[in-house]
Write an enzyme that holds these catalytic residues in place. Structure first.
Site, short mmCIF file in Angstrom:
data_model
loop_
_atom_site.label_atom_id
_atom_site.label_comp_id
_atom_site.label_asym_id
_atom_site.label_seq_id
_atom_site.Cartn_x
_atom_site.Cartn_y
_atom_site.Cartn_z
N GLY A 11 57.89 91.93 -17.02
CA GLY A 11 57.90 90.46 -17.04
C GLY A 11 56.91 89.90 -18.03
O GLY A 11 56.28 88.87 -17.78
N VAL A 16 53.05 84.74 -15.76
CA VAL A 16 52.03 85.70 -15.34
C VAL A 16 51.94 86.87 -16.31
O VAL A 16 50.85 87.26 -16.74
CB VAL A 16 52.30 86.21 -13.91
CG1 VAL A 16 51.31 87.30 -13.52
CG2 VAL A 16 52.24 85.06 -12.92
N GLY A 108 52.95 89.16 -5.78
CA GLY A 108 53.71 88.43 -4.78
C GLY A 108 53.53 86.94 -4.92
O GLY A 108 53.39 86.41 -6.02
N SER A 109 53.50 86.25 -3.79
CA SER A 109 53.37 84.79 -3.79
C SER A 109 52.85 84.34 -2.44
O SER A 109 53.14 84.96 -1.41
CB SER A 109 54.73 84.15 -4.05
OG SER A 109 54.72 82.77 -3.74
N SER A 110 52.10 83.24 -2.43
CA SER A 110 51.56 82.73 -1.18
C SER A 110 52.65 82.17 -0.26
O SER A 110 52.39 81.90 0.91
CB SER A 110 50.52 81.64 -1.45
OG SER A 110 51.08 80.59 -2.21
N CYS A 111 53.89 82.05 -0.75
CA CYS A 111 54.98 81.56 0.10
C CYS A 111 55.39 82.60 1.14
O CYS A 111 56.21 82.31 2.01
CB CYS A 111 56.18 81.13 -0.73
SG CYS A 111 57.09 82.51 -1.47
N TYR A 138 63.33 83.95 -1.20
CA TYR A 138 62.33 84.45 -2.16
C TYR A 138 61.16 85.07 -1.40
O TYR A 138 60.68 86.16 -1.75
CB TYR A 138 61.85 83.30 -3.04
CG TYR A 138 60.78 83.68 -4.03
CD1 TYR A 138 61.09 84.41 -5.18
CD2 TYR A 138 59.44 83.28 -3.85
CE1 TYR A 138 60.11 84.75 -6.10
CE2 TYR A 138 58.47 83.62 -4.76
CZ TYR A 138 58.80 84.35 -5.89
OH TYR A 138 57.83 84.69 -6.79
N LYS A 142 59.65 88.99 -1.41
CA LYS A 142 58.26 89.33 -1.72
C LYS A 142 57.59 90.08 -0.56
O LYS A 142 56.79 91.00 -0.80
CB LYS A 142 57.47 88.06 -2.07
CG LYS A 142 57.85 87.46 -3.41
CD LYS A 142 57.59 88.44 -4.55
CE LYS A 142 57.90 87.86 -5.91
NZ LYS A 142 57.63 88.83 -7.00
N PRO A 165 48.97 85.53 -5.21
CA PRO A 165 48.35 84.35 -5.82
C PRO A 165 48.85 83.06 -5.20
O PRO A 165 49.97 83.00 -4.68
CB PRO A 165 48.79 84.45 -7.29
CG PRO A 165 50.04 85.25 -7.26
CD PRO A 165 49.96 86.17 -6.07
N THR A 166 48.02 82.04 -5.27
CA THR A 166 48.42 80.71 -4.85
C THR A 166 49.31 80.10 -5.94
O THR A 166 49.72 80.79 -6.88
CB THR A 166 47.18 79.85 -4.58
OG1 THR A 166 47.58 78.64 -3.95
CG2 THR A 166 46.39 79.55 -5.85
N LEU A 168 50.63 78.77 -9.19
CA LEU A 168 50.14 79.05 -10.55
C LEU A 168 50.64 78.00 -11.54
O LEU A 168 51.67 77.37 -11.34
CB LEU A 168 50.62 80.43 -10.99
CG LEU A 168 50.16 81.61 -10.14
CD1 LEU A 168 50.91 82.87 -10.56
CD2 LEU A 168 48.67 81.80 -10.26
N HIS A 181 58.24 74.54 -10.96
CA HIS A 181 57.32 74.27 -9.86
C HIS A 181 56.68 72.89 -10.02
O HIS A 181 56.84 72.24 -11.05
CB HIS A 181 56.25 75.36 -9.78
CG HIS A 181 56.78 76.68 -9.33
ND1 HIS A 181 56.96 77.74 -10.18
CD2 HIS A 181 57.20 77.11 -8.10
CE1 HIS A 181 57.45 78.77 -9.50
NE2 HIS A 181 57.61 78.41 -8.25
#
Length: 313
Positions: A11, A16, A108-111, A138, A142, A165-166, A168, A181
């Protein structure tokens, strides 16, 4: 990890991945490998395994993902769960099978955390309640990725780290109003309102939800720090990366208006969804391990807006 270690960034063109590449090059790492999606389809297991067998990377940053904002998550739930499950599953399995990968980092993601999790959110709150419905597919993908990493560590003795991460933002972000976003979408809305001499800019939702934002170069710095200094057994299943500071969407809009120099009126469309009421990460673990973010929200927005007007505005 030394300067000539073979490092694969999956990616590398995204928000990122591009920041990780920049951070690695800045620190003198020279043996970096990556492929565009047209050169390597990460959703196809055979292609991914062939790539790992040929290139034999030692370190892997798994930053490839199918991403988007509330609207995109709502409109394309099947695409979000399928693409992300396939990408991460193929890379994690190929990294294990290759025999050459010393460490892998899964982004990953904070979601992944419950919609109404206690604030600030600790890593152990994972799976403690229902997810936010608008991005559940999603988030589930993750969660599967981080569970896959921890399972491989437990069964195969791998050293696969999952970082959460929170929200971004930064250069190379997606500013498309249909699937971006919140922060890049707000930058574009306010910029276009100023450019078109509009006296009013409309913002989705009530403006009351609180969000934490991390400048992507800070995330890249944290990822490199963890890759060099921390092993999976030191952090458990995952580790949060954030600033420890949140703002309301209304406060965020005012900062963006100030940076852009827009003096028009802001109206909030309360018919549109707000999403999670608050999302602030507990970052005590990564601080204990010796890392902290250095870019303020206003400074990060200035740098992001500068990139936007040079590349897309």
């Amino acid at each position: 990890m030394n300067k000539n270690s073979k490092i694969y960034v999956a990616g590398h063109r995204g928000l990122v991945g591009s920041a990780i590449i920049k951070s690695l090059e800045k620190e003198g790492f020279t043996n970096l490998i990556y492929r565009t999606s047209s050169e390597l389809d990460l959703r196809k297991q055979f292609e991914v395994e062939a790539f790992f067998n040929k290139e034999k990377p030692e370190y892997v940053f798994l930053a490839a993902a199918y991403v988007g904002g509330i609207q995109a998550n709502n409109n394309f739930p099947a695409k979000f769960i399928y693409n992300n499950l396939m990408i991460q599953t193929n890379i994690i399995e190929a990294a294990y099978r290759s025999g050459t990968v010393k460490k892998l980092m899964f982004l990953g993601s904070s979601c992944i955390y419950p919609k109404f999790a206690e604030q600030p959110i600790k890593e152990e709150y994972l799976l403690g309640g229902p997810l936010e419905p608008t991005n559940e597919p999603y988030a589930i993908a993750k969660i599967a990725g981080l569970k896959m990493c921890s399972s491989y560590n437990r069964e195969y003795g791998t050293n696969f780290i999952s970082v959460m991460p929170t929200n971004l933002y930064g250069p190379n972000d997606n500013f498309d109003l249909e699937n971006s976003h919140v922060l890049p979408a707000l930058i574009r809305k306010v910029h276009e309102a100023k450019k078109n001499n509009n006296n009013i800019v409309e913002i989705w939702g009530s403006g009351t939800p609180r969000r934490e934002f991390l400048y992507v170069d800070d995330l890249a710095d944290a990822c490199l720090y963890l890759m060099k200094n921390v092993d999976a057994h030191q952090i458990g299943e995952c580790i949060n990366i954030g600033t420890g500071i949140d703002v309301t969407i209304r406060e965020l809009v005012e900062i963006i208006k100030e940076v852009i120099g827009y003096e028009g009126e802001t109206i909030y469309n309360t018919q549109k969804p707000d999403g999670t009421p608050r999302k602030l990460l507990n970052i005590s673990l990564i601080e204990k391990l010796g890392w902290r973010a250095s870019t303020s929200l206003k400074e990060g927005i200035k740098q992001t807006y500068s990139w936007y007007i040079q590349n897309e505005g």
